[in-house]
Scaffold this motif. Sequence first.
Motif, short mmCIF file in Angstrom:
data_model
loop_
_atom_site.label_atom_id
_atom_site.label_comp_id
_atom_site.label_asym_id
_atom_site.label_seq_id
_atom_site.Cartn_x
_atom_site.Cartn_y
_atom_site.Cartn_z
N LEU A 181 0.82 -1.22 0.00
CA LEU A 181 0.00 0.00 0.00
C LEU A 181 0.85 1.27 0.00
O LEU A 181 0.31 2.37 -0.07
CB LEU A 181 -0.92 0.00 1.23
CG LEU A 181 -1.80 -1.24 1.41
CD1 LEU A 181 -2.57 -1.16 2.72
CD2 LEU A 181 -2.74 -1.41 0.23
N LEU A 182 2.17 1.10 0.08
CA LEU A 182 3.07 2.24 0.16
C LEU A 182 3.66 2.56 -1.20
O LEU A 182 3.89 1.68 -2.02
CB LEU A 182 4.19 1.94 1.16
CG LEU A 182 3.74 1.66 2.59
CD1 LEU A 182 4.92 1.22 3.45
CD2 LEU A 182 3.07 2.89 3.20
N SER A 183 3.93 3.86 -1.41
CA SER A 183 4.53 4.33 -2.66
C SER A 183 5.77 5.16 -2.36
O SER A 183 5.81 5.87 -1.35
CB SER A 183 3.53 5.19 -3.43
OG SER A 183 2.39 4.44 -3.78
N ALA B 69 8.21 -6.18 -0.72
CA ALA B 69 8.83 -5.59 0.47
C ALA B 69 8.91 -4.07 0.29
O ALA B 69 8.32 -3.51 -0.65
CB ALA B 69 10.21 -6.19 0.69
N VAL B 70 9.65 -3.41 1.16
CA VAL B 70 9.79 -1.95 1.09
C VAL B 70 11.14 -1.56 1.67
O VAL B 70 11.66 -2.22 2.58
CB VAL B 70 8.63 -1.24 1.82
CG1 VAL B 70 8.65 -1.51 3.32
CG2 VAL B 70 8.61 0.25 1.54
N ALA C 30 11.51 4.92 0.16
CA ALA C 30 12.47 5.22 -0.91
C ALA C 30 12.31 4.27 -2.09
O ALA C 30 12.43 4.69 -3.24
CB ALA C 30 13.89 5.14 -0.37
N ILE C 31 12.02 3.00 -1.81
CA ILE C 31 11.80 2.01 -2.86
C ILE C 31 10.56 1.20 -2.48
O ILE C 31 10.52 0.61 -1.39
CB ILE C 31 13.01 1.08 -3.06
CG1 ILE C 31 14.26 1.89 -3.41
CG2 ILE C 31 12.71 0.03 -4.13
CD1 ILE C 31 15.54 1.09 -3.43
N ASP C 32 9.57 1.22 -3.35
CA ASP C 32 8.35 0.46 -3.07
C ASP C 32 8.32 -0.82 -3.88
O ASP C 32 9.17 -1.03 -4.75
CB ASP C 32 7.09 1.32 -3.30
CG ASP C 32 6.88 1.73 -4.74
OD1 ASP C 32 7.15 0.92 -5.66
OD2 ASP C 32 6.45 2.87 -4.97
N GLY D 196 8.03 -0.86 -7.97
CA GLY D 196 9.10 -0.34 -8.84
C GLY D 196 9.40 1.13 -8.64
O GLY D 196 10.30 1.67 -9.28
N GLY D 197 8.63 1.80 -7.77
CA GLY D 197 8.91 3.19 -7.47
C GLY D 197 10.23 3.32 -6.71
O GLY D 197 10.49 2.54 -5.80
N ASN D 198 11.04 4.30 -7.11
CA ASN D 198 12.37 4.42 -6.52
C ASN D 198 12.78 5.90 -6.53
O ASN D 198 12.92 6.49 -7.60
CB ASN D 198 13.36 3.59 -7.34
CG ASN D 198 14.73 3.50 -6.73
OD1 ASN D 198 15.16 4.38 -6.00
ND2 ASN D 198 15.44 2.42 -7.05
N LEU D 199 12.97 6.46 -5.36
CA LEU D 199 13.37 7.87 -5.27
C LEU D 199 14.78 8.13 -5.79
O LEU D 199 15.14 9.28 -6.05
CB LEU D 199 13.28 8.35 -3.82
CG LEU D 199 11.89 8.43 -3.19
CD1 LEU D 199 11.97 9.00 -1.78
CD2 LEU D 199 10.95 9.26 -4.04
N PHE D 200 15.55 7.07 -5.95
CA PHE D 200 16.95 7.23 -6.38
C PHE D 200 17.11 7.10 -7.89
O PHE D 200 18.22 7.24 -8.40
CB PHE D 200 17.84 6.23 -5.65
CG PHE D 200 17.86 6.45 -4.17
CD1 PHE D 200 18.58 7.49 -3.61
CD2 PHE D 200 17.11 5.64 -3.33
CE1 PHE D 200 18.58 7.72 -2.25
CE2 PHE D 200 17.10 5.84 -1.97
CZ PHE D 200 17.83 6.89 -1.42
#
Length: 175
Positions: free
Chosen positions: A17-19, A119-120, A165-167, A170-174
């Motif tokens: 549920l996290l992004s 995972a997260v 930072a990484i969901d 595939g979302g990735n702040l880096f």
Amino acid sequence: MEKKKIDAQKIAEQAPLLSAGDQVLLSGVIYTARDQAHKRIKALMEQGKPLPFALEGASIYYAGPTPTPPNLPIGACGPTTSSRMDPYAPALLDAGLKCMIGKGGRSEAVCEAVCRNKAVYLCAIGGAGALAAQSVRSLEVIAFEDLGCESVKRLTVENFPLIVAIDCHGGNLFH
């Protein structure tokens, strides 16, 4: 931005549920482990020996707290550079680890393992170990006491401020 309250004991359910970019407040039991502890945990896994804690659904904080001052549960406990755990993280994630907490980017293999295992990866504020310590309610050394500050510790945290930072989508702040 509203901070999402998440429960470390329910992270397996909450991680999907996290992004990336979400601000969270984490509460519950997490474990500290750094380089040398990861090396020993991986060796125990390879030997089929019991681990210091169950990886299934667990959260690991890459930190080596400073000595505990009188009347406090912990000294400063800021995050260490997460990429140092990259050689070990995919195997731990495949074994059930659901949350890693640290600072900095991760390898492509770790990012793939985060997605594969739903995972997260959460980031704590580097250089703010005293701030992080304010969220710790209790500390117990549970393994590898000979490693000193890098021993494995069971922490109970309350409203630990973190950023996704990484969901697992595939979302990735880096990137």
